[in-house]
Design a protein around this motif. Sequence first.
Motif, PDB file in Angstrom:
ATOM      1  N   SER A  20       0.898  -1.157   0.041  1.00 24.26           N
ATOM      2  CA  SER A  20      -0.037  -0.079   0.011  1.00 24.26           C
ATOM      3  C   SER A  20       0.902   1.269   0.202  1.00 24.26           C
ATOM      4  CB  SER A  20      -0.964  -0.223   1.252  1.00 24.26           C
ATOM      5  OG  SER A  20      -1.582   1.099   1.239  1.00 24.26           O
ATOM      6  N   PRO A  22      -0.130   4.840  -1.662  1.00 25.29           N
ATOM      7  CA  PRO A  22      -1.007   5.531  -2.490  1.00 25.29           C
ATOM      8  C   PRO A  22      -0.400   6.596  -3.485  1.00 25.29           C
ATOM      9  CG  PRO A  22      -2.022   5.385  -0.524  1.00 25.29           C
ATOM     10  CD  PRO A  22      -0.696   4.819  -0.429  1.00 25.29           C
ATOM     11  N   ARG A  26      -0.357   6.466  -7.580  1.00 23.21           N
ATOM     12  CA  ARG A  26      -0.927   7.474  -8.286  1.00 23.21           C
ATOM     13  C   ARG A  26      -0.190   7.680  -9.726  1.00 23.21           C
ATOM     14  NH1 ARG A  26      -0.045  12.847  -7.341  1.00 23.21           N
ATOM     15  NH2 ARG A  26      -1.640  14.152  -8.208  1.00 23.21           N
ATOM     16  N   TYR A  52       0.608  -1.778 -10.839  1.00 18.63           N
ATOM     17  CA  TYR A  52       0.180  -1.106  -9.799  1.00 18.63           C
ATOM     18  C   TYR A  52      -1.457  -0.574  -9.893  1.00 18.63           C
ATOM     19  CZ  TYR A  52       0.863   1.267 -14.562  1.00 18.63           C
ATOM     20  OH  TYR A  52       1.057   1.480 -15.952  1.00 18.63           O
ATOM     21  N   ASP A  53      -1.998  -0.472  -8.996  1.00 21.53           N
ATOM     22  CA  ASP A  53      -3.577  -0.284  -8.890  1.00 21.53           C
ATOM     23  C   ASP A  53      -3.810   1.114  -8.394  1.00 21.53           C
ATOM     24  OD1 ASP A  53      -6.194   0.008  -8.134  1.00 21.53           O
ATOM     25  OD2 ASP A  53      -6.188  -2.386  -8.238  1.00 21.53           O
ATOM     26  N   ARG A  54      -4.118   2.028  -9.182  1.00 22.50           N
ATOM     27  CA  ARG A  54      -4.234   3.592  -8.713  1.00 22.50           C
ATOM     28  C   ARG A  54      -5.281   3.430  -7.787  1.00 22.50           C
ATOM     29  NH1 ARG A  54      -0.323   5.395 -12.079  1.00 22.50           N
ATOM     30  NH2 ARG A  54      -0.556   5.244 -14.223  1.00 22.50           N
ATOM     31  N   LYS A  55      -6.654   2.865  -7.978  1.00 21.81           N
ATOM     32  CA  LYS A  55      -7.673   2.865  -7.183  1.00 21.81           C
ATOM     33  C   LYS A  55      -7.385   2.349  -6.009  1.00 21.81           C
ATOM     34  CE  LYS A  55     -11.243   1.430  -9.499  1.00 21.81           C
ATOM     35  NZ  LYS A  55     -12.658   0.810 -10.012  1.00 21.81           N
ATOM     36  N   MET A  56      -6.618   1.323  -5.754  1.00 19.17           N
ATOM     37  CA  MET A  56      -6.439   0.669  -4.381  1.00 19.17           C
ATOM     38  C   MET A  56      -5.272   1.416  -3.883  1.00 19.17           C
ATOM     39  SD  MET A  56      -8.723  -1.672  -3.859  1.00 19.17           S
ATOM     40  CE  MET A  56      -8.038  -2.833  -2.809  1.00 19.17           C
ATOM     41  N   GLY A  57      -4.537   1.861  -4.700  1.00 14.72           N
ATOM     42  CA  GLY A  57      -3.507   2.709  -4.107  1.00 14.72           C
ATOM     43  C   GLY A  57      -2.270   1.501  -3.840  1.00 14.72           C
ATOM     44  N   THR A  58      -2.029   0.570  -4.502  1.00 17.25           N
ATOM     45  CA  THR A  58      -1.177  -0.259  -4.107  1.00 17.25           C
ATOM     46  C   THR A  58      -0.001  -0.599  -5.580  1.00 17.25           C
ATOM     47  OG1 THR A  58      -2.457  -2.208  -5.426  1.00 17.25           O
ATOM     48  CG2 THR A  58      -2.418  -2.007  -2.733  1.00 17.25           C
TER      49      THR A  58
END
Lengths: 279, 475
Positions: A20, A22, A26, A52-58
């Motif tokens: 995590s 964020p 981003r 990366y997962d921008r929505k999950m912030g990971t």
Amino acid sequence: MYPIQVKRTLAPGVRLYEISAPLVARKAQPGQFVIVRVNETGERIPLTIADYDRKMGTITMVVQEIGFTTKTLAKMEVGDALLDFIGPLGNPSELRDSGTVVCIGGGVGCAPLYPQVRALSQKGVNVITIVGARSAEHLILTRELGRYSNQLHIATDDGSQGRKGFVTDILKDLIEQGTPIDQVIAIGPMIMMKVVTGVTKQYNLPTMISLNSLMVDGTGMCGSCRVTVGGVTKFACVDGPEFDAHQVDFDEQMKRAAVYRDQEAKALARLDCGCRNGH
Amino acid sequence: MSEKPKKKPLVKVKRPMPEQDPHVRAGNFDEVALGYSAEDAIAEAERCLQCKEQNCKQGCPVEVDIPEFIAEIKEGRFAEAARVIRRKNNLPAICGRVCPQENQCEQYCLMGKKFEPVGIGRLERFVADYALQNEQPEESPARESASGSGRRVAVVGSGPAGLTCAADLARMGYQVTIFEALHKSGGVLVYGIPEFRLPKRVVQTEIDYVQSLGVEIKVNTVISKTLSVDELLDEFGFEAVFIGTGAGAPRFMRIPGENLIGVYSANEFLTRTNLMKAYLFPEYATPIRVGRRVAVVGAGNVAVDSARTALRLGAESVQIFYRRSRDEMPARLEEFLHAEEEGIEFNFLINPVRIIGDERGWVTGMECIRMTLGEPDESGRRSPVPVDGSNCEFEVDTVVIAIGQSPNPLVPRTTPGLEIGRRGTIVADEETGQTSREGVFAGGDIVTGAATVILAMGAGKKAARAIDAYLSAKY
């Protein structure tokens, strides 16, 4: 602190982590890396961003347990947190938006290759992926890579899956069959990237490789990640980590990678004898 | 019968600084200078003439009220002396240790005209250390004014310039956030200057003080990568930005063999040791490789720090190679003398032309050429000229390149509209730190190129004033 959200074993000694972070998520783009320090006495090591997962912030990283820090990391579990996590560093990959690109991944190199394969595919590029590993159990992310590749070829040293041999055997076949290739991207062990580059030089195929040099700060301050590219010294952290493979002095890089081999053995001995807390 | 008031005899030399024995200290990372006792401090303070001219003040970039704090020491009021210093200087325990006072306050001291100047730096250090040890931290340190009324300012970089700018702005009532790229705040104070010259607990206590003023520090945030200057202004609600990102990019010599194993930039050598604590390996996980025979190229403070660090890391011999002569050496005299006492060898008028390695790529030697001094160059110093045919080889296994640092290019490269100077510096007004971008100010090494802690602090102070003026005019 940067909590571990997911930890999953992909192959013997190879684990996937989702962390995590964020602000890093981003901005992260294919080709970039992060610097990680696991705990207060830890060193700073660069790890390539696998996803990366921008929505999950990971941020996803795939880590091979080879050194003191990666082995310390392996002892951490979901819910534990990394002390420091800095990025995204380095330059994003400059990806083509047409033609045919051969993407070659060796071992854990398949992880940073994955977001590039996906991005190329989404841009409409004809993606031919070649993955290589010692044996079937060491292959990682083949399903994910297959999903975004027009062709997926597998090579293992022992022939336990796919073709017995090296990724370059498949590459040479593709070239000799007359496959039109606009670019080759190769990410994996230094020796694999060097051998791939040897082949693509013969055929004059533009080739990009990604270096995973030793670093301290990762922002151009120390020069630990020096690499000779086209006769000029560059810093992998701020000028790379991706370079035109035909210009890279691989022999120098392989020598430089060995600088702390003795110290690493000493640190690992301490870790294995259990006289040091991994957290 | 009236007794004549006894006039104290004039003491012509500075009270000596107690120091660790050179042979002992060459084997440890503990602080070299041990600091004055109260008795030492009072005796030295009594040397101050309390002259009308107060010339010393003009030599202080952060405008410390020097005669006033010395007068307090003379009376034994050390806490009061500390308060006088803190009015102007947010980092006195640091300045008392690393300022080149001989080129600043002490250069203007009236005593110095005939004798040794008053040991202003040593006194400042004494007072600051006294305060750190004896004072309870103030619950809410006094704020000078409330002109800031909570408006938000971002400071990029937590070195001397950034800390000073942030602290001054916080005192004016601004809500300040410092963004630091590394995992630890302090900039060059933590990654560059060694423990034996500036203990990291001293730096941390000073940073704690800055935070007690209400300054927030966000580490692990690389402005240019994690966030951009424009995002700070447009998306994150900051109304002004101060850039104090320093001169963090190492220079190399561009000679053959520079990428061999065992060649370090001074930045890497010092960062591994100081920030990452490689001298405590394997307790700390960061390794460093110091061979038996170490060559350090350059003769500035960073070079001398590197040489003394190499010695403490266990090198058998450490030699400095400098292309000019002793007279042109940029290192402080005090540090040069300390280094010599510890056994560092200085080779003047010599310059490396090639680093030699074995088939594994490890350093085995360095080829140099003798130099002679020719005509003065643009810096006014006589420029070194190679002597033909004077090449010679030195057997070394580690080389540390300490020939200077350039401004860190990350922020300049990623901030559109920021005017950049010829050598990669940010162009900023000397008095205000105003850059070519509205609301963006800069100061310290990123503007001047590599200089000193105190000049960076001075720039941070001026910029804080200018930011206050800018934001006050805007509303």
